[in-house]
Design an enzyme around this catalytic site. Structure first.
Site, PDB file in Angstrom:
ATOM      1  N   GLY A   1      16.911  20.242  24.548  1.00 15.18           N
ATOM      2  CA  GLY A   1      17.242  21.111  25.664  1.00 15.18           C
ATOM      3  C   GLY A   1      17.198  22.582  25.342  1.00 15.18           C
TER       4      GLY A   1
ATOM      5  N   SER B   1      17.935  11.437  23.004  1.00 19.56           N
ATOM      6  CA  SER B   1      19.000  12.417  22.859  1.00 19.56           C
ATOM      7  C   SER B   1      19.223  13.162  24.176  1.00 19.56           C
ATOM      8  CB  SER B   1      18.670  13.359  21.692  1.00 19.56           C
ATOM      9  OG  SER B   1      19.770  14.157  21.348  1.00 19.56           O
TER      10      SER B   1
END
Length: 549
Positions: A143, A219
């Site tokens: 991210g 993840s």
């Protein structure tokens, strides 16, 4: 700030691996017509590759921190033979990737060379009698760093799968929240849904079946998929899901991600007010004062949108501060963890699991692998910080004498308490309502494909399974024959799941469903010399952890 301690280790949450080698083009190079115009890719061996295809307009100027917009159609044939730009990100000690380019909402398509245009056919067969291919859409993790083109999908495509890898806005660009800002904390999710809508419109042109889309991620990418499972806007955009090291039902004890890190009730989710407060603090740090009042938002946004990308990226930890998703909005009306637990999510088959030694990576990064060995006294301190009055019970369950080092003891504690407990809860919630196939990646000799010291036993570390599906030269060159076979088996499982919603097929070890009501629900252990059932709850001492508050 959210996961600030991970700023130097961001690459590990991406599972980011080396980009595929440049393909040797053959003439003529393949040309495909998308709904915005034609693209020309490259053909090499048994696959075709198209890179840097825009799926949304550039989120620049007044469109920074706004919903993704349709692509402006182009004339002529657009070159898709090389990767598009990465979204804005800063390098770290382990991820030498940097970008200041906001025109980055692009994706990549890898298809078997035999795939043909299916736009004029039914879902049954193409013009040459072949069925349209199932589609896998990969959402990379972390991210804050990474990009779709880092994931070489040739191995998976060779199994008869069309693979799409996606860029999306990262860090503050994908997650900024401010009072009055529409879409606060969800711009990355909005990008991903825009990419899935592109797949629905264009998969047929590349030989894919828009009615057979599997969305997969690791993840942070898996957490995003959990969000999509509960998001009204994602309904009908995908038909199966793969969650690798997903964080959707995971919390975080204090100190688990490093000294000084606070506890979080939800590892990935933040309330909208909480993330807005972080946004106001970040705006102030960038010189765009406005206070925590909605009427100030327009001025604050004008100020922020006028800043060059490089100025935004200069603020320490600004990317990690938004390494989470806001709920309580149009995209995520409720807490995804609660929605999963209570059965309010899209009914699609799910393949879900984790690695056996998830937390060794993070303990290594904080201590032993960087020259600061965790001591016995620090182990005791970490237990008190994380578990308070229950530290003694945890110490008795995980005595140092049972482990080669305090670091491995602490890694095992957090792997079991945080990752395994969260993964098992997620599998249980999903398995009550949809076909769910649970796994544990258990290759404790998995090659470390990242620049870390070789003398720390990382085991089956976080994201260690990524190169077993997406080719990576650094890992592939060190695979043993047994690991090559495991890679083939895992890739075959994925391809079978993409085709049918179950990871079973001819020649593969049987993989039963995860049945929560069973005494020991089936979890498939994936290791070089053994693929078969494992007592996941027993191995990770979940009965002990369930007894603690």
């Amino acid at each position: 700030m959210v996961r600030a301690a991970l700023a130097g280790a961001a690459v590990f949450l991406t599972g980011a691996i080396a980009p595929p080698p440049a393909a040797a083009a053959a003439d003529p190079r393949p040309v495909v017509r998308t709904d915005a115009g034609e693209v020309r890719g490259v053909r090499s061996g048994d696959h075709r590759l198209f890179q840097g295809i825009p799926y949304a307009a550039p989120p620049t100027g007044e469109h920074r921190w706004a919903a993704p917009r349709p692509v402006e159609p182009w004339r002529g044939v657009r070159d898709a033979s090389r990767p598009g730009p990465l979204c804005p990100q800063v390098p770290s000690a382990y991820a030498n990737s940097a970008s200041e380019e906001e025109d980055c909402l692009v994706l990549n398509v890898t298809a078997p060379a035999t795939a043909t245009d299916a736009t004029t056919t039914t879902t049954t067969t193409t013009t040459n009698g072949k069925r349209p291919l199932p589609v896998v859409v990969w959402i990379h993790g972390d991210g804050t760093v990474g990009g779709g083109h880092f994931f070489d999908a040739r191995r998976l495509a060779s199994r008869g799968v069309l693979v799409v890898t996606v860029n999306y806005r990262l860090g503050v660009f994908g997650g900024l929240a401010l009072p009055g800002l529409k879409g606060s904390g969800t711009f990355a999710l909005q990008d991903q849904q825009a990419a899935l809508r592109w797949v629905r419109r264009n998969a047929r042109a590349f030989g894919g079946d828009p009615g057979e889309v599997t969305v997969a991620g690791s993840s942070f990418g898996a957490a995003a998929i959990t969000a999509h499972l509960t998001s009204p806007g994602a309904r009908g955009l995908f038909h199966r899901a793969v969650l690798s090291s997903g964080e959707g039902m995971m919390d975080m004890p204090a100190g688990a991600m490093g000294p000084g890190m606070p506890a979080y009730t939800w590892y990935t989710w933040r309330t909208l007010p909480e993330l807005r407060r972080t946004g106001v603090e970040m705006a102030s740090a960038l010189g765009c004062e406005g206070g925590d009042r909605s009427r100030d938002t327009a001025g604050v946004l004008r100020c922020l949108r006028a800043l060059p990308v490089k100025e935004v990226l200069k603020v320490p930890f600004i990317m990690n501060a938004f390494q989470a998703f806001a709920f309580g909005n149009e995209m995520l009306p409720e807490l995804p963890e609660k929605a999963l637990r209570e059965g309010r999510f899209h009914r699609v088959p799910v393949l879900s699991g984790a690695t056996r030694d998830e937390h060794r990576l993070f303990v290594g990064l904080s201590y032993d692998a960087v020259g600061r060995p965790l001591t016995a006294a620090q182990y005791d301190e970490a237990l008190v910080t994380a578990f308070g009055e229950h530290a003694g019970a945890v110490r008795a369950e995980y005595p140092l004498k049972d482990f080669p080092s305090p670091a491995l003891a602490w890694a095992t504690v957090v792997t079991d308490r945080m990752w395994a407990r969260g993964t098992h809860a997620q599998n249980t919630a999903l398995g009550r309502h949809v076909p769910t196939y649970a796994y544990e990646f258990a290759d404790r000799d998995a090659p470390m494909y990242l620049p870390l010291p070789a003398d720390f036993p990382f085991g089956a570390y976080h994201a260690a399974d990524t190169p077993y599906v997406f080719e990576d030269e650094a890992a592939q060159s060190r695979f043993t024959r047994a690991q090559l076979r495991l890679s083939d088996t895992i890739t075959d499982y994925w391809a079978a799941f993409a085709r049918t919603g179950a990871p079973n097929g001819p020649g593969l070890p049987a993989w039963p469903r995860f049945e929560p009501a069973a005494g020991v629900p089936h979890t498939q252990s994936l290791a070089p010399h053994r693929v078969g059932p494992v007592d996941y709850a027993g191995e990770h001492r979940l009965a002990f952890w369930h007894r603690l508050p």
